[in-house]
Design a protein around this motif. Structure first.
Motif, mmCIF file in Angstrom:
data_model
loop_
_atom_site.group_PDB
_atom_site.id
_atom_site.type_symbol
_atom_site.label_atom_id
_atom_site.label_comp_id
_atom_site.label_asym_id
_atom_site.label_seq_id
_atom_site.Cartn_x
_atom_site.Cartn_y
_atom_site.Cartn_z
ATOM 1 N N SER A 251 0.821 -1.217 0.000
ATOM 2 C CA SER A 251 0.000 0.000 0.000
ATOM 3 C C SER A 251 0.858 1.271 0.000
ATOM 4 O O SER A 251 0.326 2.367 -0.151
ATOM 5 C CB SER A 251 -0.971 -0.001 1.187
ATOM 6 N N GLY A 252 2.167 1.134 0.205
ATOM 7 C CA GLY A 252 3.056 2.295 0.080
ATOM 8 C C GLY A 252 3.658 2.782 1.386
ATOM 9 O O GLY A 252 4.252 3.859 1.439
ATOM 10 N N LYS A 253 3.584 1.985 2.436
ATOM 11 C CA LYS A 253 4.075 2.418 3.756
ATOM 12 C C LYS A 253 5.586 2.709 3.725
ATOM 13 O O LYS A 253 6.039 3.736 4.215
ATOM 14 C CB LYS A 253 3.786 1.338 4.820
ATOM 15 N N ILE B 186 8.546 -18.687 7.936
ATOM 16 C CA ILE B 186 7.258 -18.022 8.178
ATOM 17 C C ILE B 186 7.100 -16.840 7.217
ATOM 18 O O ILE B 186 6.061 -16.659 6.578
ATOM 19 C CB ILE B 186 7.180 -17.510 9.645
ATOM 20 N N MET B 187 8.154 -16.041 7.099
ATOM 21 C CA MET B 187 8.080 -14.864 6.231
ATOM 22 C C MET B 187 7.985 -15.262 4.768
ATOM 23 O O MET B 187 7.225 -14.671 4.004
ATOM 24 C CB MET B 187 9.282 -13.960 6.472
ATOM 25 N N LEU C 275 2.349 -14.462 9.578
ATOM 26 C CA LEU C 275 2.875 -13.537 10.584
ATOM 27 C C LEU C 275 3.796 -14.256 11.570
ATOM 28 O O LEU C 275 3.500 -15.373 12.012
ATOM 29 C CB LEU C 275 1.732 -12.881 11.371
ATOM 30 N N VAL D 259 8.239 -10.426 17.718
ATOM 31 C CA VAL D 259 8.274 -9.132 17.024
ATOM 32 C C VAL D 259 8.301 -7.990 18.039
ATOM 33 O O VAL D 259 9.044 -7.011 17.860
ATOM 34 C CB VAL D 259 7.078 -8.995 16.059
ATOM 35 N N ASN E 54 9.758 0.441 -8.768
ATOM 36 C CA ASN E 54 8.688 -0.407 -9.290
ATOM 37 C C ASN E 54 8.824 -0.482 -10.803
ATOM 38 O O ASN E 54 8.926 0.557 -11.466
ATOM 39 C CB ASN E 54 7.321 0.167 -8.897
ATOM 40 N N SER F 184 5.798 1.526 -12.359
ATOM 41 C CA SER F 184 5.542 2.952 -12.107
ATOM 42 C C SER F 184 6.781 3.771 -11.753
ATOM 43 O O SER F 184 6.752 4.990 -11.792
ATOM 44 C CB SER F 184 4.516 3.093 -10.974
ATOM 45 N N ARG G 221 12.339 -8.984 -3.224
ATOM 46 C CA ARG G 221 12.100 -9.690 -1.965
ATOM 47 C C ARG G 221 11.550 -11.089 -2.231
ATOM 48 O O ARG G 221 10.761 -11.286 -3.148
ATOM 49 C CB ARG G 221 11.096 -8.890 -1.117
ATOM 50 N N ASP H 215 9.404 -12.730 -0.639
ATOM 51 C CA ASP H 215 7.951 -12.878 -0.451
ATOM 52 C C ASP H 215 7.147 -12.089 -1.482
ATOM 53 O O ASP H 215 5.923 -12.035 -1.398
ATOM 54 C CB ASP H 215 7.547 -12.488 0.985
ATOM 55 N N ARG I 26 -0.201 -13.156 1.879
ATOM 56 C CA ARG I 26 0.005 -11.924 2.668
ATOM 57 C C ARG I 26 -1.245 -11.047 2.639
ATOM 58 O O ARG I 26 -1.643 -10.488 3.661
ATOM 59 C CB ARG I 26 1.209 -11.147 2.117
ATOM 60 N N ALA J 160 -4.573 5.747 -0.537
ATOM 61 C CA ALA J 160 -3.247 5.269 -0.960
ATOM 62 C C ALA J 160 -3.214 4.865 -2.430
ATOM 63 O O ALA J 160 -2.195 4.385 -2.916
ATOM 64 C CB ALA J 160 -2.820 4.095 -0.076
ATOM 65 N N GLN K 55 -3.648 7.145 -4.671
ATOM 66 C CA GLN K 55 -3.141 8.354 -5.333
ATOM 67 C C GLN K 55 -1.653 8.187 -5.649
ATOM 68 O O GLN K 55 -0.991 7.285 -5.140
ATOM 69 C CB GLN K 55 -3.279 9.557 -4.400
#
Ligand code: AP5
Length: 211
Positions: A13-15, A54-55, A60, A66, A136, A139, A158, A160, A169, A195, A197
């Motif tokens: 989502s861009g975090k 797991i990853m 999770l 964590v 990306n 984009s 990555r 994953d 995920r 998100a 935008q």
């Protein structure tokens, strides 16, 4: 001090993209539990070995592991943090308040986007192995294939970020996000950004929230 900023949102989502800009332009410290866990894997530590499978499966890692890692890597007395990838469920949200934030001011931001759009973003993501810049192929492609525009190091994908793991995920996210949003809504700390935008517009919205 600025509020501690908690970025909530689906994979892709861009975090991470926005966290990098918030660090550069607003002076935040970036704390990504995904990055901390990947560092453990790269170092070959016992913890890294434990979480690797797991990853790679897109599930999770357990809450205690964590939380311990997060706590060992932040010191809220001197600086404001961006929490990226934590919390992932209601238990982690409660633990973040009780164990880490305590009485520090905080705001949570939900990166709101149709999940259908995210698989394409994720499988086309590449990350610089040197400076961590996020690209990306659709984009934000690098000028020279496979090479970082900023530092010239090679770009990596990555483990994953493959179609099967991305499906898991996104499903894990769907199954866990609602109680997390309810937790922050109930305490009046939840803001939302659109998100879907362009990154620049998302950043403008975030700057307003971080005030
Ligand atoms: P983690 O590393 O946290 O990954 P994630 O949450 O799946 O999020 P991503 O890093 O994939 O996405 P992002 O939102 O940062 O997107 P980005 O900005 O890169 O977690 C990985 C794993 O670690 C988990 O599956 C779990 O196993 C474990 N883990 C981590 N934390 C945990 C926890 N708290 N508890 C338990 N387990 C945990 O952007 C993605 C792509 O989109 C990029 O290519 C980018 O260029 C592009 N893009 C970004 N913004 C835009 C835009 N506005 N428009 C178009 N494209 C964009």
């Amino acid at each position: 001090m600025k509020p501690q900023l908690i970025l909530l949102g689906a994979p892709g989502s861009g975090k991470g993209t926005q966290a990098a800009r918030l660090v550069d332009e607003l002076g935040y410290n970036h704390l990504s539990t995904g990055d901390l866990l990947r560092k453990e894997i790269k170092s070959g530590s016992a913890l890294g070995e434990k979480v690797q499978g797991i990853m790679n499966a897109g599930k999770l890692v357990d809450d205690d592991t964590v939380l311990e890692l997060l706590n060992a890597n932040c010191d809220l007395s001197s600086t404001a943090y961006i929490f990226d990838g934590f919390p992932r469920n209601e238990e982690q949200a409660k633990a973040l308040d009780a164990v880490v934030l305590k009485d520090a001011a905080s705001k949570a931001v939900y990166f709101d986007i149709d999940l259908e759009k995210l698989a394409a973003r994720l499988v086309n993501r590449r990350t610089c192995s040197g400076c961590g810049e996020i690209y990306n192929l659709l984009s934000k492609a690098p000028k020279e294939e496979g090479k970082c525009d900023l530092c010239g190091a090679s770009l990596t994908q990555r483990k994953d970020d493959n179609e099967d793991t991305v499906k898991t995920r996104l499903q894990v996210f769907k199954d866990t996000i609602e109680p997390v949003l309810a937790h922050y809504e109930a305490s009046g700390r939840l803001a939302r950004v659109d998100a879907s935008q362009a990154p620049e517009q998302v950043f403008t919205a975030l700057k307003e929230i971080a005030k």
